[in-house]
Design a protein around this motif. Structure first.
Motif, PDB file in Angstrom:
ATOM      1  N   VAL A 298       0.852  -1.183   0.000  1.00 25.34           N
ATOM      2  CA  VAL A 298       0.000   0.000   0.000  1.00 25.34           C
ATOM      3  C   VAL A 298       0.889   1.234   0.000  1.00 25.34           C
ATOM      4  N   THR A 299       0.672   2.181  -0.893  1.00 26.32           N
ATOM      5  CA  THR A 299       1.485   3.382  -0.980  1.00 26.32           C
ATOM      6  C   THR A 299       1.085   4.377   0.104  1.00 26.32           C
ATOM      7  N   GLU A 300       1.844   5.430   0.220  1.00 25.42           N
ATOM      8  CA  GLU A 300       1.560   6.446   1.232  1.00 25.42           C
ATOM      9  C   GLU A 300       0.208   7.113   1.006  1.00 25.42           C
ATOM     10  N   LYS A 301      -0.251   7.138  -0.211  1.00 24.49           N
ATOM     11  CA  LYS A 301      -1.536   7.765  -0.538  1.00 24.49           C
ATOM     12  C   LYS A 301      -2.670   6.744  -0.527  1.00 24.49           C
ATOM     13  N   ASN A 302      -2.445   5.639   0.163  1.00 21.87           N
ATOM     14  CA  ASN A 302      -3.450   4.578   0.300  1.00 21.87           C
ATOM     15  C   ASN A 302      -3.886   3.992  -1.040  1.00 21.87           C
ATOM     16  N   LYS A 303      -2.934   3.933  -1.966  1.00 24.17           N
ATOM     17  CA  LYS A 303      -3.183   3.269  -3.226  1.00 24.17           C
ATOM     18  C   LYS A 303      -2.497   1.911  -3.208  1.00 24.17           C
ATOM     19  N   TYR A 304      -3.067   0.959  -3.916  1.00 22.70           N
ATOM     20  CA  TYR A 304      -2.578  -0.409  -3.852  1.00 22.70           C
ATOM     21  C   TYR A 304      -1.644  -0.725  -5.008  1.00 22.70           C
ATOM     22  N   ASP A 305      -0.542  -1.358  -4.672  1.00 23.37           N
ATOM     23  CA  ASP A 305       0.355  -1.917  -5.672  1.00 23.37           C
ATOM     24  C   ASP A 305      -0.013  -3.389  -5.789  1.00 23.37           C
ATOM     25  N   THR A 306      -0.483  -3.792  -6.939  1.00 19.00           N
ATOM     26  CA  THR A 306      -1.027  -5.144  -7.085  1.00 19.00           C
ATOM     27  C   THR A 306      -0.287  -5.943  -8.142  1.00 19.00           C
ATOM     28  N   SER A 307      -0.488  -7.237  -8.078  1.00 14.84           N
ATOM     29  CA  SER A 307       0.002  -8.117  -9.134  1.00 14.84           C
ATOM     30  C   SER A 307      -0.894  -7.958 -10.356  1.00 14.84           C
ATOM     31  N   GLU A 308      -0.504  -8.584 -11.436  1.00 14.90           N
ATOM     32  CA  GLU A 308      -1.332  -8.521 -12.648  1.00 14.90           C
ATOM     33  C   GLU A 308      -2.659  -9.235 -12.409  1.00 14.90           C
ATOM     34  N   SER A 309      -3.743  -8.622 -12.835  1.00 14.02           N
ATOM     35  CA  SER A 309      -5.072  -9.217 -12.641  1.00 14.02           C
ATOM     36  C   SER A 309      -5.210 -10.502 -13.447  1.00 14.02           C
ATOM     37  N   ARG A 310      -5.962 -11.432 -12.879  1.00 17.52           N
ATOM     38  CA  ARG A 310      -6.274 -12.658 -13.620  1.00 17.52           C
ATOM     39  C   ARG A 310      -7.773 -12.919 -13.546  1.00 17.52           C
ATOM     40  N   GLU A 311      -8.303 -13.435 -14.608  1.00 15.58           N
ATOM     41  CA  GLU A 311      -9.740 -13.682 -14.697  1.00 15.58           C
ATOM     42  C   GLU A 311     -10.088 -14.952 -13.939  1.00 15.58           C
ATOM     43  N   ILE A 312     -11.089 -14.860 -13.061  1.00 11.79           N
ATOM     44  CA  ILE A 312     -11.512 -16.027 -12.279  1.00 11.79           C
ATOM     45  C   ILE A 312     -12.911 -16.504 -12.657  1.00 11.79           C
ATOM     46  N   TRP A 313     -13.637 -15.713 -13.421  1.00 16.02           N
ATOM     47  CA  TRP A 313     -14.978 -16.125 -13.851  1.00 16.02           C
ATOM     48  C   TRP A 313     -15.352 -15.375 -15.112  1.00 16.02           C
ATOM     49  N   ARG A 314     -15.984 -16.077 -16.032  1.00 19.83           N
ATOM     50  CA  ARG A 314     -16.523 -15.441 -17.238  1.00 19.83           C
ATOM     51  C   ARG A 314     -17.852 -16.078 -17.581  1.00 19.83           C
ATOM     52  N   LYS A 315     -18.774 -15.253 -17.985  1.00 21.21           N
ATOM     53  CA  LYS A 315     -20.109 -15.726 -18.347  1.00 21.21           C
ATOM     54  C   LYS A 315     -20.031 -16.699 -19.516  1.00 21.21           C
ATOM     55  N   ARG A 316     -20.749 -17.793 -19.380  1.00 21.08           N
ATOM     56  CA  ARG A 316     -20.871 -18.733 -20.498  1.00 21.08           C
ATOM     57  C   ARG A 316     -21.964 -18.227 -21.420  1.00 21.08           C
ATOM     58  N   MET A 317     -21.663 -18.098 -22.679  1.00 16.23           N
ATOM     59  CA  MET A 317     -22.629 -17.557 -23.627  1.00 16.23           C
ATOM     60  C   MET A 317     -23.822 -18.503 -23.767  1.00 16.23           C
ATOM     61  N   PRO A 318     -25.035 -17.953 -23.826  1.00 14.48           N
ATOM     62  CA  PRO A 318     -26.234 -18.801 -23.940  1.00 14.48           C
ATOM     63  C   PRO A 318     -26.356 -19.417 -25.328  1.00 14.48           C
ATOM     64  N   PRO A 319     -27.183 -20.439 -25.466  1.00  9.28           N
ATOM     65  CA  PRO A 319     -27.393 -21.039 -26.786  1.00  9.28           C
ATOM     66  C   PRO A 319     -27.967 -20.022 -27.769  1.00  9.28           C
ATOM     67  N   ALA A 320     -27.761 -20.265 -29.051  1.00  7.65           N
ATOM     68  CA  ALA A 320     -28.215 -19.328 -30.074  1.00  7.65           C
ATOM     69  C   ALA A 320     -29.727 -19.158 -30.066  1.00  7.65           C
ATOM     70  N   ASP A 321     -30.469 -20.184 -29.629  1.00  9.26           N
ATOM     71  CA  ASP A 321     -31.929 -20.105 -29.626  1.00  9.26           C
ATOM     72  C   ASP A 321     -32.482 -19.773 -28.238  1.00  9.26           C
ATOM     73  N   SER A 322     -31.665 -19.181 -27.359  1.00  6.96           N
ATOM     74  CA  SER A 322     -32.108 -18.917 -25.984  1.00  6.96           C
ATOM     75  C   SER A 322     -33.279 -17.941 -25.925  1.00  6.96           C
ATOM     76  N   HIS A 323     -33.436 -17.118 -26.976  1.00  6.62           N
ATOM     77  CA  HIS A 323     -34.566 -16.179 -26.976  1.00  6.62           C
ATOM     78  C   HIS A 323     -35.905 -16.917 -27.038  1.00  6.62           C
ATOM     79  N   LEU A 324     -35.879 -18.169 -27.443  1.00  3.43           N
ATOM     80  CA  LEU A 324     -37.098 -18.970 -27.471  1.00  3.43           C
ATOM     81  C   LEU A 324     -37.400 -19.586 -26.106  1.00  3.43           C
ATOM     82  N   TYR A 325     -36.438 -19.495 -25.184  1.00  2.00           N
ATOM     83  CA  TYR A 325     -36.566 -20.114 -23.862  1.00  2.00           C
ATOM     84  C   TYR A 325     -36.296 -19.090 -22.759  1.00  2.00           C
ATOM     85  N   TYR A 326     -36.870 -17.900 -22.925  1.00  3.26           N
ATOM     86  CA  TYR A 326     -36.777 -16.838 -21.918  1.00  3.26           C
ATOM     87  C   TYR A 326     -35.337 -16.475 -21.584  1.00  3.26           C
ATOM     88  N   HIS A 327     -34.419 -16.718 -22.527  1.00  4.49           N
ATOM     89  CA  HIS A 327     -32.990 -16.431 -22.349  1.00  4.49           C
ATOM     90  C   HIS A 327     -32.374 -17.216 -21.191  1.00  4.49           C
TER      91      HIS A 327
END
Length: 245
Positions: free
Chosen positions: A118-147
């Motif tokens: 943590v810097t003197e100005k209360n800012k964080y020095d962090t490691s490189e971000s990594r993705e831990i979750w991503r939305k799975r895309m719905p099926p192409a016909d999901s609009h027929l099943y209330y998405h």
């Protein structure tokens, strides 16, 4: 999940008044957390959409005692599209030090970064971000099943050997699944009349697999699994279960 709502003229605000709990039996860690609130817009005209807002607090219990996380759902603005659906949060250790930072969009993905200093100005020095979750895309016909997602659509698929009280066996529901709407409505009324008559006679059905008790951490009422459903399913013996329809 219990919901309270208020109509605010142009939109409806909904508030989750219940809580959730997760137990990790292999590590002995438990966590309780609330749910974000949400607004529903364009309920009278235009395209209906939902925006999550508010703060979620995750509190560690048992072997996770002292750990906590605060996650903020930033309200959308109609003039700054770049801020839509943003989520920011931090994970704090028992010594009250910020260890991890969370950043993402609740409808798209979430990234996490470790705080190195943590810097003197209360800012964080962090490691490189990594993705831990991503939305799975719905099926192409999901609009027929209330998405709905593929998983959500599969939850109502018939399954052999389930309890005779399983909601997937409700005759009105099966008729609706098969597109027989008129027949489904007739069957639904018949089942509801059976339920009303049962309550009038004081013979309302009691839960078979769960017992209501108070949660040890929050002192709020919860339903806890208490019976041998899986043994009955394995044996195919549902003789002690009531007939509901």
């Amino acid at each position: 999940l219990m919901i309270e709502s208020k109509f605010r003229g142009k939109h409806v605000s909904a508030y989750a008044v219940a809580f959730s709990r997760i137990d990790f039996e292999d590590t002995g860690r438990s966590f309780i957390f609330n749910r974000p609130n949400f607004n529903v817009y364009n309920i009278t005209f235009g395209q209906l959409f939902v925006d999550l807002i508010g703060e979620v607090t995750v509190t560690g219990k048992k072997k996770a005692k002292g750990w906590k996380s605060t996650i903020t759902y930033i309200p959308m603005t109609f003039f700054q599209k770049v801020q839509q659906r943003l989520v920011k949060g931090e994970v704090i250790d028992p010594s009250n030090n910020v260890r991890l930072l969370l950043n993402g969009r609740w409808n798209e993905n979430m990234e996490i970064a470790q705080v190195k200093s943590v810097t003197e100005k209360n800012k964080y020095d962090t490691s490189e971000s990594r993705e831990i979750w991503r939305k799975r895309m719905p099926p192409a016909d999901s609009h027929l099943y209330y998405h709905f997602t593929t998983f959500a659509c599969s939850l109502n698929e018939p399954e052999e050997g389930v309890a005779i009280t399983d909601s997937r066996l409700r005759p009105d529901q099966r008729l609706m699944e098969n597109g027989l709407w008129d027949e489904s409505n007739v069957e639904k009324l018949r089942i509801e009349e059976i339920q009303r008559e049962r309550r009038k006679l004081g013979n309302d059905v009691k839960p078979a697999w769960f017992t209501q008790m108070y949660d040890e951490f929050s002192d709020k009422p919860v339903w806890k699994y208490s019976a041998n459903y899986w043994k009955c399913k394995e044996a195919g013996n549902w003789s002690k279960r009531p007939k509901l329809w």
